[in-house]
Design an enzyme around this catalytic site. Structure first.
Site, PDB file in Angstrom:
ATOM      1  CD  GLN A 199      -3.013  -1.172   2.190  1.00  0.00           C
ATOM      2  OE1 GLN A 199      -2.839  -0.547   3.240  1.00  0.00           O
ATOM      3  NE2 GLN A 199      -4.120  -1.882   1.953  1.00  0.00           N
ATOM      4  CG  ASP A 238      -6.882  -0.158 -11.789  1.00  0.00           C
ATOM      5  OD1 ASP A 238      -7.093  -1.258 -12.335  1.00  0.00           O
ATOM      6  OD2 ASP A 238      -5.738   0.340 -11.666  1.00  0.00           O
ATOM      7  CD  GLU A 269      -7.659  -4.609 -10.262  1.00  0.00           C
ATOM      8  OE1 GLU A 269      -7.289  -5.378 -11.167  1.00  0.00           O
ATOM      9  OE2 GLU A 269      -7.225  -3.449 -10.130  1.00  0.00           O
TER      10      GLU A 269
END
Length: 736
Positions: A199, A238, A269
């Site tokens: 992340q 996305d 996603e």
């Protein structure tokens, strides 16, 4: 140099556990739950008033082509929404123009490979006029790759990926993650099970936005609000796995309600394989997650044996959170899901998806042919996508293929019905019903299967909607005869299906509205909407009653019409809508309807050019009695200006969700299918903000929905409240 597509997909799913085969799958007596964030449909086709939730994923179609498909195919066939490519300006890689350059943003203007901002606006308007919502793919985790040398974009935005400069958005080097917080000096993800790396480092050299910063969050939210300003109803996010959940929640907190007054629908996603904070389930607090588990399971079954599908869904994400799909643009290219290259098997799996009913917002995927995984969609020399032309071996238009398109109507008609009457030949053929509303036979074998089945349907002659179109009581294809015991003898060709439902009864004159059995609440709402009796007009035919409709507050300048779920109300076909007459600001009309029948309806306007404007969600709901009645309505417009926040402290078990439902249309009119979903982001407090009409008294209750569709009402009397003339109000409640 950018990695090959196959290398990129391996990286994104690195560390993934093996996907369960089709034998590890959910109980046959399955009741479908539709995600509450979707709200009610703007229109309906052959579905008896059930919400429309099927999404046509028109991958990288240009905007004029999407608009035409909404008008000519998606709306008439009953699709609820269309998913479109990322609409933002993106990097242009001269020469090959690979499909993935639209996933490398250069600016947040809406001039892209798919068309101009004006064309985008016209596309959304055309889809809405056809009753189809619009979900856009949005790329908000990153911008263009820092390894790219091109400074050219499709829309003309000035940017330089090598220096992290995006002046049209306002991003500079301070807007991106570097080392730290990414622990790796080359900014790559080395451990795909590390939350920090996944992340806060770069996904395949794509410049990773510093979404912890409020300034970055505001710019992203501003882009999403711009899309909503054009009427967009939701987003496919996305690379959502690479955005911290708290950051996503903060961004969404800055995003407005849609033009319909609802929270935008979210599909995230999130590739499966990781655990803990990176597992798909960890992202459900912000919205639904894409059904990779579902797509993998379908491929395993249809390339092997489908007899184990009676329990399909076991071990997946909860049905209400699983945005299911047979394939998407990534999966079809790396072979982990079915695709058009599997021929009729791909069609058959999609028909099963629409029949079985597991998951939220099932997708029908229509892309383009390719021989190279990076291949551009059909485009001109500058990379701008050209018009979609179906049936040429260039574009794959599965959404309009007869069997698939007509199964959208089957899906709508059978919403909420359990899977029943399961049959299998213990080889590779199955059959099942959806309650007493629909039935399908699916033959994945290489030869015809002949059998007599218990369909669970009433006696009659039904149109096989896989092979024929049904209209005005007639079928253009083969029919199926069901006897008085519910049995039917059917031949199902190899790699094919046969499907029937009660909205396609030959000789019925247009389709039988279905009545979905409701789950009895533990406590029935104290008051429910009723119709007021009125003076009976001319005597209607036997078995019918005269219902008078009256609406105030409709937009001026165009005649007002009435359309709804019953044949007498046009079956949601705007061409058959009932013209109303006006006296001052009130429009009214009287229609003969079947007595003792529940139905849904909406008011629309039509201008001199035939353009249709629907009132906003939700649908009006009512039931006829044994005598004439009157329905006095107010147009569902955008004039409501009271923001009501419902904060409910509710203890749930994993998979349960909490909703609020009440006596007014904005709270679903006591219809649990239109209840407002609450977010569990601050668990055990479940919360949502809803736009309510001003100066209005109402009643409400909280409900819990289990993954199998079971509904639990809180006990005691209805809660009562009222709104003021404007402003906001918060209701702090505890489940009782």
């Amino acid at each position: 140099m950018r990695p090959s597509f196959r290398t990129r997909l391996r990286a994104r799913s690195a560390g993934a556990a093996a996907v369960a085969a089709a034998g590890s799958l959910v109980a046959a007596a399955l009741t479908v739950t539709v995600a509450g964030t979707l709200g009610s449909p703007a229109a309906h086709a052959a579905s008896g008033g059930a919400p429309r939730d099927v999404v046509a994923n028109l991958f990288e179609w240009n905007w004029p082509s999407v608009g035409r498909e909404c008008s000519n195919v998606l709306g008439p066939k009953g699709y609820g929404a269309v998913q479109v490519a990322p609409p933002e300006d993106s990097i242009r890689l001269v020469g090959s123009h690979p499909w993935w350059d639209v996933y490398q943003p250069a600016g947040y203007d809406l001039n892209s490979r798919m068309g101009s901002e004006t064309q985008f606006s016209a596309m959304v308007a055309a889809c809405h006029a056809a009753g189809v919502k619009v979900y856009t793919d949005v790329v908000i985790n990153h911008t263009a790759g820092s390894n790219q040398t091109s400074t050219d974009s499709y829309g003309g935005a000035t940017f330089n990926p090598a220096t992290y400069s995006y002046p049209s958005i306002g991003y500079d080097t301070s807007s991106f993650h570097f080392d730290p917080p990414c622990p790796n000096s080359d900014l790559t993800i080395k451990d795909w099970n590390s939350v920090t790396q996944v992340q806060e480092c770069q996904l395949l050299s794509l410049s990773d936005l510093y979404t912890e910063q409020d300034s970055v969050r505001s710019k992203i939210a501003g882009y999403l609000n711009k899309l909503e300003g054009y009427g967009v109803d939701g987003f496919r996010v996305d690379a959502a796995k690479h955005i911290a959940q708290a950051d996503m929640a903060a961004i969404l907190g800055k995003v407005n309600n849609t033009a319909a007054g609802a929270r935008p629908y979210l599909m995230q996603e999130v590739y499966p394989g990781s655990g803990g904070q990176l597992a798909p389930a960890a992202f459900e607090g912000n919205g639904n997650v894409l059904g990779f588990d579902y797509a993998y399971g379908l491929r395993s079954a249809f390339l092997g044996s489908i007899t184990g599908l009676s329990t399909f869904g076991q071990g997946f994400e909860p049905s209400g959170s699983d945005a299911v799909m047979v394939t998407n643009h990534d999966l079809e290219r790396n072979g982990s899901a079915l695709s058009y290259k599997n021929g009729t098997t791909f069609n058959l799996a999609t028909e099963f998806e629409l029949a079985y009913g597991w998951g939220s917002t099932p997708q029908v995927y229509s892309g383009f042919d390719y021989s190279d995984n990076d291949q551009s969609p059909p485009a001109d020399g500058n990379g701008y996508v050209t018009d979609t032309v179906c049936g040429t071996g260039v574009w794959e238009c599965l959404d309009r293929q007869r069997g698939v398109a007509n199964m959208v109507g089957f899906h709508n008609a059978t919403a909420g019905q359990p899977v029943a009457h399961w049959w299998s030949d213990n080889n590779n053929a199955i059959a099942f019903s959806r309650g007493a509303v629909g039935w399908i036979s699916v033959n994945n074998e290489n030869s015809t299967v002949n059998a007599t089945y218990q369909t669970g349907l009433p006696a009659g002659t039904y149109c096989d909607v896989i092979h024929g179109d049904f209209a005005n009581g007639a079928c253009t294809g083969p029919t199926v005869t069901v006897d008085g015991s519910g049995n039917a003898t059917v031949s199902t060709a190899a790699k094919d299906a046969v499907a029937i439902d009660v909205n396609a009864v030959v000789g019925s004159g247009g389709g039988t509205p279905t009545t979905t059995p409701s789950t009895s609440p533990s406590t029935t709402p104290s008051t429910t909407p009723s119709t007021s009796p009125s003076t009976t007009p001319s005597t209607p035919p036997s078995g019918q009653v005269a219902e008078t409709f009256s609406v105030s507050g409709a937009p001026a300048g165009a005649p007002v019409y009435l359309v709804g779920s019953l044949t007498a109300l046009g079956s949601w076909n705007t061409g058959s809508a009932i013209a109303l007459t006006h006296a001052g600001s009130v429009w009214s009309g009287t229609v003969n309807l079947p007595a003792g029948t529940a139905f849904q309806y909406k008011y629309i306007t039509k201008d001199s050019s035939g353009n249709v404007t629907w009132e906003l969600d939700p649908n009006h709901s009512a039931s006829t009695g044994s005598a004439a009645g009157t329905l006095n309505d107010t147009w569902h417009g955008a004039t409501s200006n009271v923001s009501a926040t419902f904060d409910a402290t509710v203890t749930t078990w994993y998979g349960q969700n909490v909703y609020v439902v009440g006596s007014i249309p904005a709270l679903g009119s006591w219809n649990t299918g239109s209840a407002i979903a609450l977010s569990s982001a601050a668990y055990p407090v479940w919360a949502a903000t809803v736009t309510l009409p001003p100066n209005t008294s109402f009643e409400y209750k909280y409900i819990k929905k289990d993954p199998n569709g079971t509904i639990e009402w809180e006990s005691g009397g209805n809660r009562t409240a009222s709104t003021g003339a404007s402003g906001s109000v918060t209701f702090n409640d505890t489940w009782k």
